[in-house]
Design an enzyme around this catalytic site. Structure first.
Site, mmCIF file in Angstrom:
data_model
loop_
_atom_site.group_PDB
_atom_site.id
_atom_site.type_symbol
_atom_site.label_atom_id
_atom_site.label_comp_id
_atom_site.label_asym_id
_atom_site.label_seq_id
_atom_site.Cartn_x
_atom_site.Cartn_y
_atom_site.Cartn_z
ATOM 1 N N HIS A 13 1.305 -1.311 0.183
ATOM 2 C CA HIS A 13 -0.013 0.393 0.141
ATOM 3 C C HIS A 13 1.208 1.313 0.699
ATOM 4 O O HIS A 13 1.859 1.170 0.573
ATOM 5 C CB HIS A 13 -0.585 0.132 1.219
ATOM 6 N N CYS A 64 -2.059 2.864 8.903
ATOM 7 C CA CYS A 64 -3.198 1.796 8.627
ATOM 8 C C CYS A 64 -4.618 1.965 9.421
ATOM 9 O O CYS A 64 -5.571 1.508 8.648
ATOM 10 C CB CYS A 64 -2.794 0.203 8.554
HETATM 11 N N1 ARG Z 1 -4.167 -7.065 6.150
HETATM 12 C C1 ARG Z 1 -4.729 -6.133 5.620
HETATM 13 C C2 ARG Z 1 -4.813 -6.037 4.355
HETATM 14 O O1 ARG Z 1 -3.670 -7.046 3.608
HETATM 15 C C3 ARG Z 1 -3.705 -5.122 6.404
HETATM 16 C C4 ARG Z 1 -4.202 -3.588 5.430
HETATM 17 C C5 ARG Z 1 -3.146 -2.297 5.959
HETATM 18 N N2 ARG Z 1 -3.495 -1.487 6.050
HETATM 19 C C6 ARG Z 1 -3.255 -0.340 5.557
HETATM 20 N N3 ARG Z 1 -4.246 1.102 5.025
HETATM 21 N N4 ARG Z 1 -1.461 -0.230 4.791
HETATM 22 O O2 ARG Z 1 -5.510 -5.919 4.025
#
Ligand code: ARG
Length: 277
Positions: free
Chosen positions: A176, A270
């Site tokens: 991300h 996150c």
């Molecule tokens: N386990 C989640 C996923 O893979 C983690 C999300 C993390 N969020 C972020 N904004 N980077 O989607």
């Protein structure tokens, strides 16, 4: 040795968080997730409460989303939408395991009476969108490569009427944008060049000549997954080198411990969506 003594001014923020009461690693959709490593939910709640209290003590307003059974990643509230100038662009998750979260976020935003635009394209909200109100008159940075798809960048530009700059993420550990780049104030960013394609690195260097650059170890410690109010930078306590660089640039690092959330592949940012209403 250069001494920077710039006075950074915090701006009050409104955030949305979701308790990790139902947090678990039940599937692996990023390289950090390991279903064989159990999550200590009690510890996760404790760490998250510290994060929430830290934001409140810094003077920010915190809204809460109710965690739902069967949605173990809901603690990562950043992914549910992206809001700029009172307009909300909804998420459309890449993985079916998280897809139902979008409607829960939508219900929250609509209950507040904010203008909501449903997404036709795959995008994971603030996980892949960053807004800088003072950069070039209001600029949106958007990541693609792993989760959010390129057509969503154009959709966001139409939704907000703000220029969107597409950045290509190339390292799956930084799946991300918000684990590779963060707004440290209204017009500047911190980022890890290695997470981006060579061309996107050139774009970032051109747009942000004064950016704070993080190295691999700070980025891998989720140091860039931070939240800043323009002066106070809440970040993972393991990213000590980055904290030092931010301090040298006049910011006040506020370290927090989020070891349990890291098992899901996330940290400070996150867990937090900013409500720009
Ligand atoms: N386990 C989640 C996923 O893979 C983690 C999300 C993390 N969020 C972020 N904004 N980077 O989607």
């Amino acid at each position: 040795m250069v001494t920077v003594n710039q006075q950074r001014v915090p701006r009050k923020r409104t955030y949305l968080l979701c308790s990790p009461e139902r947090f678990a690693v039940e599937y692996a959709i990023n390289p950090w997730m390991d279903v064989t490593k159990p999550v200590d939910v009690e510890l996760a709640v404790k760490q998250w409460n510290r994060l929430r209290e830290t934001l409140v003590v810094l003077g920010h307003e915190v809204h809460l989303l109710t965690p739902e059974a069967g949605l173990p990643d809901m603690v990562f509230a950043a992914n549910g939408a992206f809001m700029v100038d009172g307009t909300v662009y909804g998420a459309r998750f890449k993985h079916e395991q998280r897809a139902p979260e979008a409607a829960l976020h939508r219900a929250f935003y609509e209950s507040q009476g904010w203008r909501f635009i449903a997404a036709g394209e795959t995008n994971e909200g603030e996980g892949d969108f960053v807004y800088l109100p003072e950069a070039y008159g209001g600029l949106i940075l958007a990541g693609h490569g792993f989760r959010t798809e390129l057509p969503a960048h154009a959709e966001a530009q139409e939704a907000f009427g703000r220029p969107v700059v597409s950045l290509h993420l190339v390292d799956p550990r930084f799946y991300h944008l918000d684990v590779a780049l963060a707004a440290i104030d209204d017009g500047n960013v911190a980022y890890h060049p290695g997470a981006f394609s060579a061309a996107s690195q050139k774009v970032l260097a051109q747009l942000f000549p004064d950016a704070v650059l993080a190295d691999d170890s700070d980025a891998l410690a989720f140091g860039l997954n931070l939240v800043s109010d323009g002066a106070n930078v809440v970040l993972n306590g393991d990213a000590t080198r980055l904290a030092g660089k931010l301090k040298a640039a006049g910011y006040t690092p506020v370290p927090v411990e989020l070891s349990e959330m890291r098992k899901g592949g996330g940290s400070v940012k996150c867990c937090i969506a900013e409500l720009r209403h």
